[in-house]
Scaffold this motif. Structure first.
Motif, mmCIF file in Angstrom:
data_model
loop_
_atom_site.group_PDB
_atom_site.id
_atom_site.type_symbol
_atom_site.label_atom_id
_atom_site.label_comp_id
_atom_site.label_asym_id
_atom_site.label_seq_id
_atom_site.Cartn_x
_atom_site.Cartn_y
_atom_site.Cartn_z
ATOM 1 N N ASN A 79 -0.662 8.194 -6.436
ATOM 2 C CA ASN A 79 -1.508 9.292 -5.989
ATOM 3 C C ASN A 79 -0.857 10.640 -6.310
ATOM 4 O OD1 ASN A 79 -3.429 10.877 -4.851
ATOM 5 N ND2 ASN A 79 -3.183 10.079 -2.770
ATOM 6 N N PHE A 83 -9.359 6.966 -8.072
ATOM 7 C CA PHE A 83 -8.130 6.441 -7.499
ATOM 8 C C PHE A 83 -8.261 4.957 -7.167
ATOM 9 C CE2 PHE A 83 -4.812 6.422 -4.010
ATOM 10 C CZ PHE A 83 -3.751 6.433 -4.895
ATOM 11 N N PRO A 121 0.802 -1.228 0.000
ATOM 12 C CA PRO A 121 0.000 0.000 0.000
ATOM 13 C C PRO A 121 0.834 1.278 0.000
ATOM 14 C CG PRO A 121 -0.950 -1.590 1.494
ATOM 15 C CD PRO A 121 0.351 -2.165 1.029
ATOM 16 N N ASN A 122 1.890 1.313 0.794
ATOM 17 C CA ASN A 122 2.728 2.517 0.816
ATOM 18 C C ASN A 122 3.309 2.800 -0.563
ATOM 19 O OD1 ASN A 122 2.293 2.881 3.548
ATOM 20 N ND2 ASN A 122 4.110 1.719 4.142
ATOM 21 N N ILE A 161 0.453 3.893 -3.109
ATOM 22 C CA ILE A 161 -0.063 5.245 -2.860
ATOM 23 C C ILE A 161 0.962 6.300 -3.262
ATOM 24 C CG2 ILE A 161 -0.743 6.833 -1.015
ATOM 25 C CD1 ILE A 161 -2.191 4.366 0.265
ATOM 26 N N SER A 217 -8.664 11.474 -3.466
ATOM 27 C CA SER A 217 -7.722 10.354 -3.442
ATOM 28 C C SER A 217 -6.894 10.375 -2.161
ATOM 29 C CB SER A 217 -6.813 10.402 -4.666
ATOM 30 O OG SER A 217 -6.079 11.598 -4.709
ATOM 31 N N SER A 234 -11.954 9.672 -5.051
ATOM 32 C CA SER A 234 -11.629 8.373 -4.439
ATOM 33 C C SER A 234 -12.003 7.223 -5.380
ATOM 34 C CB SER A 234 -12.335 8.214 -3.100
ATOM 35 O OG SER A 234 -13.737 8.180 -3.261
ATOM 36 N N ILE A 266 -5.763 2.129 -8.593
ATOM 37 C CA ILE A 266 -5.048 1.183 -7.722
ATOM 38 C C ILE A 266 -5.367 -0.259 -8.126
ATOM 39 C CG2 ILE A 266 -4.882 0.268 -5.374
ATOM 40 C CD1 ILE A 266 -5.225 3.118 -4.356
ATOM 41 N N SER A 294 -6.495 7.323 0.348
ATOM 42 C CA SER A 294 -5.151 6.887 0.755
ATOM 43 C C SER A 294 -5.046 6.756 2.262
ATOM 44 C CB SER A 294 -4.101 7.877 0.260
ATOM 45 O OG SER A 294 -4.104 7.961 -1.137
ATOM 46 N N LYS A 295 -5.559 7.754 2.984
ATOM 47 C CA LYS A 295 -5.524 7.724 4.445
ATOM 48 C C LYS A 295 -6.307 6.528 4.984
ATOM 49 C CE LYS A 295 -5.001 12.707 5.136
ATOM 50 N NZ LYS A 295 -5.683 13.929 5.587
#
Length: 172
Positions: free
Chosen positions: A76, A85, A68-69, A72, A139, A82, A89, A143-144
């Protein structure tokens, strides 16, 4: 009768010598066949070994790229909703997976299943996160939310990566 006895005296030793020769030739041929099989297996391993190592490398890269890191940070740019995005993803995950799916022939079923389940769990996390933030969120919000969920659960991607590395160390 005496002739039969004389004939048997000649025939029995000749038969024993013939049988002993048969056993020696059979043993020799079996050893030669075994040598050839080992030679063929050795050549096969020489040909497959670089491919297996490359497959493990590619799967490590795949797992790193879909973390995920990494996703993103790489995808992003802050200009998407969202929902957009989410599609970006998911598309990236599917493309990476489809690009590497053939590598499964070089690794154990257990490790491949861990890789697949890590990918599938990430897809689930992305979809759950998108539902939670709504279609009109940014997005950044998505992401958060993804990172919150990822940090609240066991890291299957890291676990799969560890298992791939363990299998590499066992094979090589």
């Amino acid at each position: 009768m005496e002739q039969l006895l004389e004939f048997a005296k000649i025939l029995v030793p000749a038969g024993l010598v013939l049988y002993a020769m048969f056993l020696m030739v059979k043993s020799f041929l079996n050893k030669e066949l075994e040598k050839k099989m080992l030679e063929i297996r050795g050549k096969s391993i020489e040909a497959v070994l670089p491919n297996r190592l490359q497959a493990y490398e590619r799967m490590c890269l795949f797992l790193e790229r879909i973390s995920p890191n990494s996703l993103i940070l790489r995808l992003n740019i802050g200009e998407f909703t969202s929902q957009e995005f989410q599609h970006i993803i998911l598309n990236e995950i599917r493309e990476e997976y489809n690009h590497n799916v053939s590598q499964q022939v070089y690794m154990s079923n257990e490790v491949w299943e861990l890789i697949k389940s890590a990918k599938e769990e990430l897809v689930t996390i992305v979809n759950d996160s998108a539902e939670r933030v709504g279609k009109e969120a940014t997005s950044i919000d998505l992401s958060k939310q993804i990172l919150e969920i990822v940090h609240s659960r066991p890291d299957n991607i890291a676990h799969a990566l560890i298992e791939v590395k363990n299998e590499i160390s066992q094979v090589f």
